[in-house]
Scaffold this active site. Structure first.
Site, PDB file in Angstrom:
ATOM      1  N   PRO A  17       0.780  -1.246   0.000  1.00  0.00           N
ATOM      2  CA  PRO A  17       0.000   0.000   0.000  1.00  0.00           C
ATOM      3  C   PRO A  17       0.810   1.294   0.000  1.00  0.00           C
ATOM      4  O   PRO A  17       0.221   2.367  -0.023  1.00  0.00           O
ATOM      5  CB  PRO A  17      -0.819  -0.119   1.286  1.00  0.00           C
ATOM      6  N   ASP A  40       4.695   2.530 -11.017  1.00  0.00           N
ATOM      7  CA  ASP A  40       3.592   3.495 -10.953  1.00  0.00           C
ATOM      8  C   ASP A  40       3.795   4.474  -9.806  1.00  0.00           C
ATOM      9  O   ASP A  40       4.608   4.243  -8.921  1.00  0.00           O
ATOM     10  CB  ASP A  40       2.273   2.757 -10.696  1.00  0.00           C
ATOM     11  N   LYS A  62      -0.203   6.554 -14.085  1.00  0.00           N
ATOM     12  CA  LYS A  62      -0.890   7.834 -14.019  1.00  0.00           C
ATOM     13  C   LYS A  62      -0.391   8.634 -12.834  1.00  0.00           C
ATOM     14  O   LYS A  62      -0.665   8.295 -11.692  1.00  0.00           O
ATOM     15  CB  LYS A  62      -2.383   7.536 -13.836  1.00  0.00           C
ATOM     16  N   GLY A  93       1.409  -0.562  -7.050  1.00  0.00           N
ATOM     17  CA  GLY A  93       0.936  -0.470  -5.673  1.00  0.00           C
ATOM     18  C   GLY A  93       0.009  -1.628  -5.356  1.00  0.00           C
ATOM     19  O   GLY A  93      -0.661  -2.163  -6.250  1.00  0.00           O
ATOM     20  N   GLY A  94      -0.021  -2.030  -4.099  1.00  0.00           N
ATOM     21  CA  GLY A  94      -0.935  -3.089  -3.678  1.00  0.00           C
ATOM     22  C   GLY A  94      -0.623  -4.406  -4.341  1.00  0.00           C
ATOM     23  O   GLY A  94       0.527  -4.850  -4.369  1.00  0.00           O
ATOM     24  N   ASP A  95      -1.638  -5.025  -4.896  1.00  0.00           N
ATOM     25  CA  ASP A  95      -1.488  -6.267  -5.641  1.00  0.00           C
ATOM     26  C   ASP A  95      -1.838  -5.998  -7.110  1.00  0.00           C
ATOM     27  O   ASP A  95      -2.817  -5.301  -7.396  1.00  0.00           O
ATOM     28  CB  ASP A  95      -2.450  -7.331  -5.073  1.00  0.00           C
ATOM     29  N   MET A 177     -11.025   3.765  -5.271  1.00  0.00           N
ATOM     30  CA  MET A 177     -11.217   4.760  -6.339  1.00  0.00           C
ATOM     31  C   MET A 177     -12.612   5.383  -6.264  1.00  0.00           C
ATOM     32  O   MET A 177     -13.226   5.652  -7.305  1.00  0.00           O
ATOM     33  CB  MET A 177     -11.005   4.109  -7.717  1.00  0.00           C
TER      34      MET A 177
HETATM   35  C1  LIG Z   1      -5.922   1.661  -9.260  1.00  0.00           C
HETATM   36  S1  LIG Z   1      -6.311   1.175  -7.646  1.00  0.00           S
HETATM   37  C2  LIG Z   1      -4.960   0.101  -7.315  1.00  0.00           C
HETATM   38  C3  LIG Z   1      -5.178  -0.813  -6.130  1.00  0.00           C
HETATM   39  C4  LIG Z   1      -3.956  -1.649  -5.815  1.00  0.00           C
HETATM   40  N1  LIG Z   1      -3.635  -2.542  -6.905  1.00  0.00           N
HETATM   41  C5  LIG Z   1      -4.114  -2.432  -4.523  1.00  0.00           C
HETATM   42  O1  LIG Z   1      -4.204  -3.679  -4.551  1.00  0.00           O
HETATM   43  O2  LIG Z   1      -4.093  -1.803  -3.462  1.00  0.00           O
HETATM   44  C6  LIG Z   1      -5.884   2.619  -6.752  1.00  0.00           C
HETATM   45  C7  LIG Z   1      -6.764   2.823  -5.535  1.00  0.00           C
HETATM   46  O3  LIG Z   1      -6.322   2.003  -4.467  1.00  0.00           O
HETATM   47  C8  LIG Z   1      -6.585   2.647  -3.240  1.00  0.00           C
HETATM   48  N2  LIG Z   1      -5.310   2.847  -2.542  1.00  0.00           N
HETATM   49  C9  LIG Z   1      -4.096   2.443  -2.945  1.00  0.00           C
HETATM   50  N3  LIG Z   1      -3.152   2.740  -2.021  1.00  0.00           N
HETATM   51  C10 LIG Z   1      -3.794   3.336  -1.006  1.00  0.00           C
HETATM   52  C11 LIG Z   1      -3.381   3.870   0.245  1.00  0.00           C
HETATM   53  N4  LIG Z   1      -2.109   3.845   0.644  1.00  0.00           N
HETATM   54  N5  LIG Z   1      -4.320   4.427   1.049  1.00  0.00           N
HETATM   55  C12 LIG Z   1      -5.619   4.457   0.679  1.00  0.00           C
HETATM   56  N6  LIG Z   1      -6.068   3.970  -0.486  1.00  0.00           N
HETATM   57  C13 LIG Z   1      -5.172   3.405  -1.313  1.00  0.00           C
HETATM   58  C14 LIG Z   1      -7.280   3.962  -3.565  1.00  0.00           C
HETATM   59  O4  LIG Z   1      -8.672   3.736  -3.563  1.00  0.00           O
HETATM   60  C15 LIG Z   1      -6.757   4.208  -4.955  1.00  0.00           C
HETATM   61  O5  LIG Z   1      -7.591   5.101  -5.671  1.00  0.00           O
END
Ligand SMILES: C[S@@+](CC[C@H](N)C(=O)[O-])C[C@H]1O[C@@H](n2cnc3c(N)ncnc32)[C@H](O)[C@@H]1O
Length: 256
Positions: A17, A40, A62, A93-95, A177
């Site tokens: 995250p 990213d 983006k 970010g994330g997965d 999002m």
């Molecule tokens: C395109 S999505 C990608 C999600 C990512 N692949 C994941 O598994 O966390 C991007 C969204 O993830 C959420 N997000 C990602 N990192 C975050 C964080 N550190 N704090 C809060 N929301 C987060 C928000 O809703 C953001 O608009």
């Protein structure tokens, strides 16, 4: 798990995250071995300090009010670098498979005959609420959770989400999002029968500078978020668990 990157292969690395400490051991090892890293803005980019000095680092994706690399171009770059025999890391970010377009990138590589490997990441869908002290399930409160995208509003022809079904599911709703359309989403859920007093929370920029958590109800969370100037990245949690807060103290009457 992958110990040695293979030349000519693309590795999809989930970065967690945002805090580099929440990148997996395997993910960090891959970053340290890669010849090329495409990353990213929501990836844990401080972890790029562990890349080899001669690695090519390519910002894609983006950036808010900034550069935007079309998905086709990202896939093209992955294939081009892998075909040149490089060890390619795609850091997100994330997965990569949670709203991360990992499937599209995998498909593009497969179509070009480029092998793909996966290092899963800690998704913000669970980590952001968790860091704010909100468990997405809790034995006496919620027996499940649904992760949805709020990037298009309810009723939009592009939306495939059954918000009415979610309103009646008695499980936690986790919205990614969803900052822009939170007013429409909340109204749709309450119109569909969700109790307006249902707890809700917005977790903004979890484990990043400026991190904040707002708590309210599904009826007032959109106004709270607007009044507090919430901006992406943020996650909204709707359901009884949003009233829990293990980071501080469990409310009286909640069984652990
Ligand atoms: C395109 S999505 C990608 C999600 C990512 N692949 C994941 O598994 O966390 C991007 C969204 O993830 C959420 N997000 C990602 N990192 C975050 C964080 N550190 N704090 C809060 N929301 C987060 C928000 O809703 C953001 O608009």
């Amino acid at each position: 798990m992958i110990k040695e990157l293979t030349p000519g292969t693309v590795v999809l690395v989930g970065g967690g995250p945002g805090d580099p400490d929440l990148l997996t051991v395997a993910g960090l090892r891959a970053i340290g071995q890669a010849d090329v890293i495409l990353y990213d803005h929501l990836a844990p980019n401080d972890a790029l300090a562990d890349a080899r000095p001669d690695a090519e680092l390519i910002p894609v994706g983006k950036w808010p009010r900034g550069k935007y690399t079309p998905q086709e171009e990202i896939s093209r770059l992955l294939v081009e670098h892998a075909r040149a025999g490089r060890r390619v890391v795609r850091l997100k970010g994330g997965d990569n498979f949670v709203f991360g377009r990992g499937g599209e990138e995998w498909r593009a590589c497969a179509a070009a005959g480029v092998p793909v490997e996966v290092i899963p990441g800690v998704s913000s869908a669970v980590a952001a609420p968790g860091l704010a002290g909100i468990p997405v399930t809790h034995r006496t409160v919620s027996q499940g959770f649904t992760v949805v995208s709020g990037h298009v509003p309810p009723g939009d022809p592009r939306s495939t989400i059954d918000w009415a079904a979610l309103a009646g599911a008695h499980t936690t709703i986790v919205i990614l999002m969803g900052v822009k359309y939170l007013p429409q989403i909340s109204a749709t859920l309450t119109d569909a029968g969700l109790d307006p007093a249902t707890p809700a929370a917005v977790v903004m920029a979890a484990c990043m500078p400026g991190s904040r958590t707002l708590r309210g109800t599904v009826a007032d969370i959109a106004d709270l978020a607007a009044a507090e100037g919430v901006t992406p990245p943020a996650i909204t949690v709707i359901g009884g668990v949003a009233a829990l807060d293990w980071a501080h103290e469990a409310p009286a009457g909640v069984s652990t």
